[in-house]
Design an enzyme around this catalytic site. Sequence first.
Site, mmCIF file in Angstrom:
data_model
loop_
_atom_site.group_PDB
_atom_site.id
_atom_site.type_symbol
_atom_site.label_atom_id
_atom_site.label_comp_id
_atom_site.label_asym_id
_atom_site.label_seq_id
_atom_site.Cartn_x
_atom_site.Cartn_y
_atom_site.Cartn_z
ATOM 1 N N ILE A 17 1.180 -1.080 0.047
ATOM 2 C CA ILE A 17 -0.083 -0.310 0.152
ATOM 3 C C ILE A 17 0.850 1.188 -0.099
ATOM 4 C CG2 ILE A 17 -1.492 1.210 1.082
ATOM 5 C CD1 ILE A 17 -2.801 -1.556 2.387
ATOM 6 N N ASP A 33 11.778 3.648 5.108
ATOM 7 C CA ASP A 33 11.237 2.337 5.249
ATOM 8 C C ASP A 33 12.671 1.727 6.376
ATOM 9 O OD1 ASP A 33 8.801 0.361 3.608
ATOM 10 O OD2 ASP A 33 10.780 -0.521 4.429
ATOM 11 N N VAL A 90 10.591 3.105 12.425
ATOM 12 C CA VAL A 90 9.155 3.780 13.854
ATOM 13 C C VAL A 90 9.199 3.036 14.771
ATOM 14 C CG1 VAL A 90 8.010 4.151 11.246
ATOM 15 C CG2 VAL A 90 7.685 2.059 12.609
ATOM 16 N N ASN A 99 2.061 4.275 7.308
ATOM 17 C CA ASN A 99 1.944 3.648 6.798
ATOM 18 C C ASN A 99 1.906 2.294 7.111
ATOM 19 O OD1 ASN A 99 0.565 1.612 3.997
ATOM 20 N ND2 ASN A 99 2.835 1.663 3.677
ATOM 21 N N SER A 148 -7.299 0.063 9.857
ATOM 22 C CA SER A 148 -7.644 -1.150 9.140
ATOM 23 C C SER A 148 -9.637 -1.682 9.785
ATOM 24 C CB SER A 148 -6.938 -2.671 10.003
ATOM 25 O OG SER A 148 -7.794 -2.911 9.120
ATOM 26 N N TYR A 202 -4.122 -7.958 16.856
ATOM 27 C CA TYR A 202 -3.695 -6.529 15.196
ATOM 28 C C TYR A 202 -4.862 -5.977 15.620
ATOM 29 C CZ TYR A 202 -3.720 -5.210 10.485
ATOM 30 O OH TYR A 202 -3.641 -4.341 9.320
ATOM 31 N N LYS A 261 -5.721 -1.812 16.237
ATOM 32 C CA LYS A 261 -5.927 -0.657 14.823
ATOM 33 C C LYS A 261 -6.976 -0.193 15.747
ATOM 34 C CE LYS A 261 -3.001 -1.671 11.587
ATOM 35 N NZ LYS A 261 -2.100 -0.441 10.968
#
Length: 289
Positions: free
Chosen positions: A34, A53, A75, A101, A153, A166, A170
Amino acid sequence: MSLRDRISRTPDHDEVRSALCGKIIAITGGARGIGFETATQLFDAGAVIALGDVDEEAVGKAAADLGVEGFSVDVTDRKSFDDFLTGVEDSLGPIDVLINNAGIMPVGHFLSYDEALIRRTFDIDVIGVITGTQLAARRMVTRGRGQVVNIASVAGRLPTPGLTIYNGAKAAVIEFSEALDAELEPTGVRISTVLPTFTRTGLISGLRTNSLVRPVDPEDVAAHVVSIIARPRVRVTAPRSMAWVHANATIPQRMKRMSRRMTKLDSMFLDYDHDQRAAYSQRIGADGR
């Protein structure tokens, strides 16, 4: 025809390009999936792009392929994130938009999760988002403008067996982002969230999707990211037809159980092809390494 193609053929296309042209946009997790598709569409619309990245080799290649600046960024390391933003601004100028992202999606039985993987997921998917948002927003507030787009998400609204960690991560991103948008909007800085459904990237490798749970392509998600930058708002699902997930908390548990059985979401993230998912699992540290 993909959403990206549909947008490029609408009367609003020129308006979108006008809104994005010249904007300096930094994207974490930009080497693939993405992130890279979003960078491509924004670049095509005239934005000035910086890819970040943790995979130095991958981001170097991705940046060279697209013809933009590429930077290494972890990150989970506050100094690394700050250095990334400083590097972008030194090279390109003040950042107009940061897209958080970068993220990972472990799956499987909660009782089998390794503690290190649980912490790593929250470090990347939640703390990394919060860190980047704070570092970028501090710069933006002094200028009285800017936007942070956090990629969450639909899983943040759709609790599912096998996705517990997850789901929690999110959900945190969604609520954090909305609260901060309300706090910062008077300063001219917006915080937006994009909630993709399951997307055809490494995140869903090895999962047995079906006709009732259809993944979307990265370019479709990217088109929604482009849209929310061109016209800032609190959040959008990708696709928009998934907006019903925001009302999921009001659905009776009996109906949720029936729906999970019908769509096989009750087992999709518990019973998957470990061999097909092995490469992704190794990359995110879900194989114990």
